[in-house]
Design a protein around this motif. Sequence first.
Motif, PDB file in Angstrom:
ATOM      1  N   VAL A  47      34.796  19.890  37.798  1.00  0.00           N
ATOM      2  CA  VAL A  47      34.043  21.069  37.327  1.00  0.00           C
ATOM      3  C   VAL A  47      33.218  20.686  36.091  1.00  0.00           C
ATOM      4  N   PHE A  48      33.775  19.861  35.226  1.00  0.00           N
ATOM      5  CA  PHE A  48      33.056  19.450  34.018  1.00  0.00           C
ATOM      6  C   PHE A  48      31.762  18.712  34.383  1.00  0.00           C
ATOM      7  N   VAL A  49      31.888  17.745  35.281  1.00  0.00           N
ATOM      8  CA  VAL A  49      30.722  16.947  35.680  1.00  0.00           C
ATOM      9  C   VAL A  49      29.705  17.803  36.433  1.00  0.00           C
ATOM     10  N   VAL A  54      24.404  20.263  37.142  1.00  0.00           N
ATOM     11  CA  VAL A  54      23.605  21.403  37.580  1.00  0.00           C
ATOM     12  C   VAL A  54      22.682  21.852  36.435  1.00  0.00           C
ATOM     13  N   PHE A  55      23.204  21.838  35.225  1.00  0.00           N
ATOM     14  CA  PHE A  55      22.370  22.174  34.059  1.00  0.00           C
ATOM     15  C   PHE A  55      21.144  21.277  33.983  1.00  0.00           C
ATOM     16  N   GLU A  56      21.371  19.976  34.175  1.00  0.00           N
ATOM     17  CA  GLU A  56      20.233  19.055  34.058  1.00  0.00           C
ATOM     18  C   GLU A  56      19.184  19.319  35.142  1.00  0.00           C
ATOM     19  N   ALA A 101      31.822  29.154  34.110  1.00  0.00           N
ATOM     20  CA  ALA A 101      32.630  28.231  34.927  1.00  0.00           C
ATOM     21  C   ALA A 101      33.391  27.250  34.037  1.00  0.00           C
ATOM     22  N   LEU A 102      32.799  26.933  32.867  1.00  0.00           N
ATOM     23  CA  LEU A 102      33.450  25.956  31.992  1.00  0.00           C
ATOM     24  C   LEU A 102      34.672  26.532  31.281  1.00  0.00           C
ATOM     25  N   THR A 103      34.595  27.843  30.999  1.00  0.00           N
ATOM     26  CA  THR A 103      35.708  28.417  30.247  1.00  0.00           C
ATOM     27  C   THR A 103      36.966  28.554  31.108  1.00  0.00           C
ATOM     28  N   GLY A 122      26.627  16.663  25.341  1.00  0.00           N
ATOM     29  CA  GLY A 122      25.393  17.372  25.662  1.00  0.00           C
ATOM     30  C   GLY A 122      24.355  17.204  24.563  1.00  0.00           C
ATOM     31  N   PHE A 123      24.828  16.868  23.379  1.00  0.00           N
ATOM     32  CA  PHE A 123      23.946  16.589  22.244  1.00  0.00           C
ATOM     33  C   PHE A 123      22.901  15.529  22.617  1.00  0.00           C
ATOM     34  N   GLN A 124      23.280  14.642  23.545  1.00  0.00           N
ATOM     35  CA  GLN A 124      22.371  13.552  23.941  1.00  0.00           C
ATOM     36  C   GLN A 124      21.468  13.939  25.114  1.00  0.00           C
ATOM     37  N   GLN A 127      16.569  16.069  28.188  1.00  0.00           N
ATOM     38  CA  GLN A 127      15.793  17.189  28.729  1.00  0.00           C
ATOM     39  C   GLN A 127      15.953  18.445  27.864  1.00  0.00           C
ATOM     40  N   PHE A 128      17.149  18.639  27.304  1.00  0.00           N
ATOM     41  CA  PHE A 128      17.361  19.790  26.415  1.00  0.00           C
ATOM     42  C   PHE A 128      16.404  19.700  25.223  1.00  0.00           C
ATOM     43  N   ARG A 129      16.318  18.501  24.621  1.00  0.00           N
ATOM     44  CA  ARG A 129      15.394  18.316  23.471  1.00  0.00           C
ATOM     45  C   ARG A 129      13.954  18.491  23.925  1.00  0.00           C
ATOM     46  N   GLU A 130      13.651  17.989  25.123  1.00  0.00           N
ATOM     47  CA  GLU A 130      12.266  18.133  25.606  1.00  0.00           C
ATOM     48  C   GLU A 130      11.893  19.611  25.726  1.00  0.00           C
ATOM     49  N   MET A 210      20.677  33.171  23.417  1.00  0.00           N
ATOM     50  CA  MET A 210      21.941  33.616  24.004  1.00  0.00           C
ATOM     51  C   MET A 210      22.744  32.415  24.496  1.00  0.00           C
ATOM     52  N   TRP A 211      22.025  31.424  25.048  1.00  0.00           N
ATOM     53  CA  TRP A 211      22.724  30.230  25.513  1.00  0.00           C
ATOM     54  C   TRP A 211      23.413  29.526  24.333  1.00  0.00           C
ATOM     55  N   ARG A 212      22.701  29.397  23.241  1.00  0.00           N
ATOM     56  CA  ARG A 212      23.287  28.746  22.055  1.00  0.00           C
ATOM     57  C   ARG A 212      24.583  29.446  21.637  1.00  0.00           C
ATOM     58  N   MET A 213      24.513  30.783  21.629  1.00  0.00           N
ATOM     59  CA  MET A 213      25.700  31.544  21.200  1.00  0.00           C
ATOM     60  C   MET A 213      26.839  31.387  22.202  1.00  0.00           C
ATOM     61  N   ALA A 218      32.053  29.334  23.826  1.00  0.00           N
ATOM     62  CA  ALA A 218      32.823  28.660  24.891  1.00  0.00           C
ATOM     63  C   ALA A 218      33.459  27.387  24.346  1.00  0.00           C
ATOM     64  N   VAL A 219      32.690  26.645  23.524  1.00  0.00           N
ATOM     65  CA  VAL A 219      33.213  25.396  22.964  1.00  0.00           C
ATOM     66  C   VAL A 219      34.388  25.697  22.026  1.00  0.00           C
ATOM     67  N   GLU A 220      34.232  26.732  21.205  1.00  0.00           N
ATOM     68  CA  GLU A 220      35.327  27.078  20.279  1.00  0.00           C
ATOM     69  C   GLU A 220      36.593  27.433  21.056  1.00  0.00           C
ATOM     70  N   THR A 229      32.517  15.185  20.749  1.00  0.00           N
ATOM     71  CA  THR A 229      32.497  13.799  21.247  1.00  0.00           C
ATOM     72  C   THR A 229      31.211  13.092  20.801  1.00  0.00           C
ATOM     73  N   GLY A 230      30.166  13.885  20.514  1.00  0.00           N
ATOM     74  CA  GLY A 230      28.897  13.295  20.066  1.00  0.00           C
ATOM     75  C   GLY A 230      28.913  12.947  18.597  1.00  0.00           C
ATOM     76  N   GLY A 231      30.024  13.265  17.896  1.00  0.00           N
ATOM     77  CA  GLY A 231      30.165  12.848  16.498  1.00  0.00           C
ATOM     78  C   GLY A 231      29.810  13.921  15.490  1.00  0.00           C
ATOM     79  N   HIS A 236      31.152  24.016  14.057  1.00  0.00           N
ATOM     80  CA  HIS A 236      30.463  24.231  12.780  1.00  0.00           C
ATOM     81  C   HIS A 236      28.987  23.848  12.944  1.00  0.00           C
ATOM     82  N   TYR A 237      28.740  22.694  13.565  1.00  0.00           N
ATOM     83  CA  TYR A 237      27.355  22.259  13.813  1.00  0.00           C
ATOM     84  C   TYR A 237      26.640  23.246  14.737  1.00  0.00           C
ATOM     85  N   LEU A 238      27.316  23.635  15.820  1.00  0.00           N
ATOM     86  CA  LEU A 238      26.664  24.527  16.795  1.00  0.00           C
ATOM     87  C   LEU A 238      26.298  25.866  16.144  1.00  0.00           C
ATOM     88  N   ASN A 239      27.200  26.375  15.299  1.00  0.00           N
ATOM     89  CA  ASN A 239      26.903  27.643  14.632  1.00  0.00           C
ATOM     90  C   ASN A 239      25.718  27.504  13.677  1.00  0.00           C
TER      91      ASN A 239
HETATM   92  C1  HEM Z   1      33.908  21.667  27.989  1.00  0.00           C
HETATM   93  C2  HEM Z   1      32.657  21.967  27.825  1.00  0.00           C
HETATM   94  C3  HEM Z   1      31.838  21.636  26.596  1.00  0.00           C
HETATM   95  C4  HEM Z   1      32.248  21.281  25.353  1.00  0.00           C
HETATM   96  C5  HEM Z   1      33.683  21.148  24.820  1.00  0.00           C
HETATM   97  C6  HEM Z   1      31.059  21.040  24.573  1.00  0.00           C
HETATM   98  C7  HEM Z   1      31.067  20.670  23.249  1.00  0.00           C
HETATM   99  C8  HEM Z   1      29.956  20.423  22.492  1.00  0.00           C
HETATM  100  C9  HEM Z   1      29.965  20.038  21.098  1.00  0.00           C
HETATM  101  C10 HEM Z   1      31.215  19.913  20.236  1.00  0.00           C
HETATM  102  C11 HEM Z   1      28.675  19.847  20.718  1.00  0.00           C
HETATM  103  C12 HEM Z   1      28.178  19.384  19.354  1.00  0.00           C
HETATM  104  C13 HEM Z   1      27.711  17.940  19.416  1.00  0.00           C
HETATM  105  C14 HEM Z   1      28.874  16.970  19.491  1.00  0.00           C
HETATM  106  O1  HEM Z   1      29.400  16.565  18.443  1.00  0.00           O
HETATM  107  O2  HEM Z   1      29.263  16.585  20.607  1.00  0.00           O
HETATM  108  C15 HEM Z   1      27.839  20.118  21.863  1.00  0.00           C
HETATM  109  C16 HEM Z   1      26.470  20.061  21.873  1.00  0.00           C
HETATM  110  C17 HEM Z   1      25.692  20.311  22.958  1.00  0.00           C
HETATM  111  N1  HEM Z   1      26.137  20.630  24.209  1.00  0.00           N
HETATM  112 FE1  HEM Z   1      28.013  21.023  24.773  1.00  0.00          FE
HETATM  113  N2  HEM Z   1      29.964  21.270  25.351  1.00  0.00           N
HETATM  114  C18 HEM Z   1      30.386  21.619  26.596  1.00  0.00           C
HETATM  115  C19 HEM Z   1      29.572  21.925  27.666  1.00  0.00           C
HETATM  116  C20 HEM Z   1      28.203  21.784  27.705  1.00  0.00           C
HETATM  117  C21 HEM Z   1      27.372  21.990  28.857  1.00  0.00           C
HETATM  118  C22 HEM Z   1      27.824  22.414  30.261  1.00  0.00           C
HETATM  119  C23 HEM Z   1      26.104  21.729  28.479  1.00  0.00           C
HETATM  120  C24 HEM Z   1      24.926  21.768  29.378  1.00  0.00           C
HETATM  121  C25 HEM Z   1      24.066  20.773  29.437  1.00  0.00           C
HETATM  122  C26 HEM Z   1      26.132  21.360  27.087  1.00  0.00           C
HETATM  123  C27 HEM Z   1      25.028  21.030  26.350  1.00  0.00           C
HETATM  124  C28 HEM Z   1      25.048  20.755  25.012  1.00  0.00           C
HETATM  125  C29 HEM Z   1      23.841  20.548  24.234  1.00  0.00           C
HETATM  126  C30 HEM Z   1      22.412  20.613  24.746  1.00  0.00           C
HETATM  127  C31 HEM Z   1      24.241  20.280  22.945  1.00  0.00           C
HETATM  128  C32 HEM Z   1      23.343  20.031  21.732  1.00  0.00           C
HETATM  129  C33 HEM Z   1      23.093  21.373  21.063  1.00  0.00           C
HETATM  130  C34 HEM Z   1      22.234  21.274  19.823  1.00  0.00           C
HETATM  131  O3  HEM Z   1      21.980  20.184  19.302  1.00  0.00           O
HETATM  132  O4  HEM Z   1      21.817  22.349  19.364  1.00  0.00           O
HETATM  133  N3  HEM Z   1      27.420  21.427  26.655  1.00  0.00           N
HETATM  134  N4  HEM Z   1      28.638  20.465  22.923  1.00  0.00           N
END
Ligand code: HEM
Length: 257
Positions: A47-49, A54-56, A101-103, A122-124, A127-130, A210-213, A218-220, A229-231, A236-239
Amino acid sequence: MTVRPDDLLPGGFVPPQAAGATYGEFLHLDALIAATDPVPDQTDGRVFVTVHQVFELWFRLILHELEAARDNLFAGEVPDALYRLRRTARVDWLLVSQLDALTTISPGSFHDLRPHLGTASGFQSVQFREIEYLSGLPDRHHGTYRPRDPAERDRLARRLREPSVWDAFRDLARGRGVTDLVRLYRSGPVDRELLDVAEALMDHDEGWAMWRMRHAVAVERIIGRKSGTGGSSGVHYLNSRRDERFFPELWAARTHL
Ligand code: HEM
């Protein structure tokens, strides 16, 4: 059926028209489904993958629609631009609900999955940055976010160089003699068509906000206040990015009415 070398698309794909393709061939389902593997051998690996992949795919479509909308706006083709922008916003909102679906992944299950992800995040997502840059958001990472792959670095540099959807809107507004956006929002608008475009842009911006929120909450729910995982510092960063807006001047116009 004979496929000549000239019939092949880049990557060796057979163009469906040339092939009289079946459903599976038309959609390249073999390649698409094969790309969903390898999935980490964990309860919720698939489900994670799947959700990320699908997002991409949706991100790819959004980029396509936004590029077309930008070009339409520069060309003064307002109905065509609206057609593209409405679809973009629908997909944005679809992405908000897809996070549901992720929650379903429990914190414990994600804890087990996490070591398999390494530093992937997802930080990497390039396409999201684009999408951010093409919409009009400046580079908030001041160039510190550099993808490892040179082709991805080039794509981001190109997006930052090229005009954004916001540039195209401003160009259209100037061409119609509208420089004051507050006036555009007064009742009995100076230009109804331009107002429709402004509101279509707002639909996109609101959907993304809304997606950001939704993503942050969902992450919290899944990792609490752990780092990502992206460091980054995680939630805190997302907020800290929750108030990002593609079109701050359209939001401000409301305040100044
Ligand atoms: C179990 C599910 C998920 C968790 C725990 C999670 C967690 C996180 C965390 C902690 C970050 C902050 C960067 C970092 O240090 O990694 C992040 C960023 C991000 N995630 Fe997720 N994520 C999840 C699902 C997703 C999904 C499905 C997408 C869709 C592509 C996504 C897209 C992103 C994007 C685009 C960012 C960068 C946001 C920004 O820089 O404003 N994530 N995620």
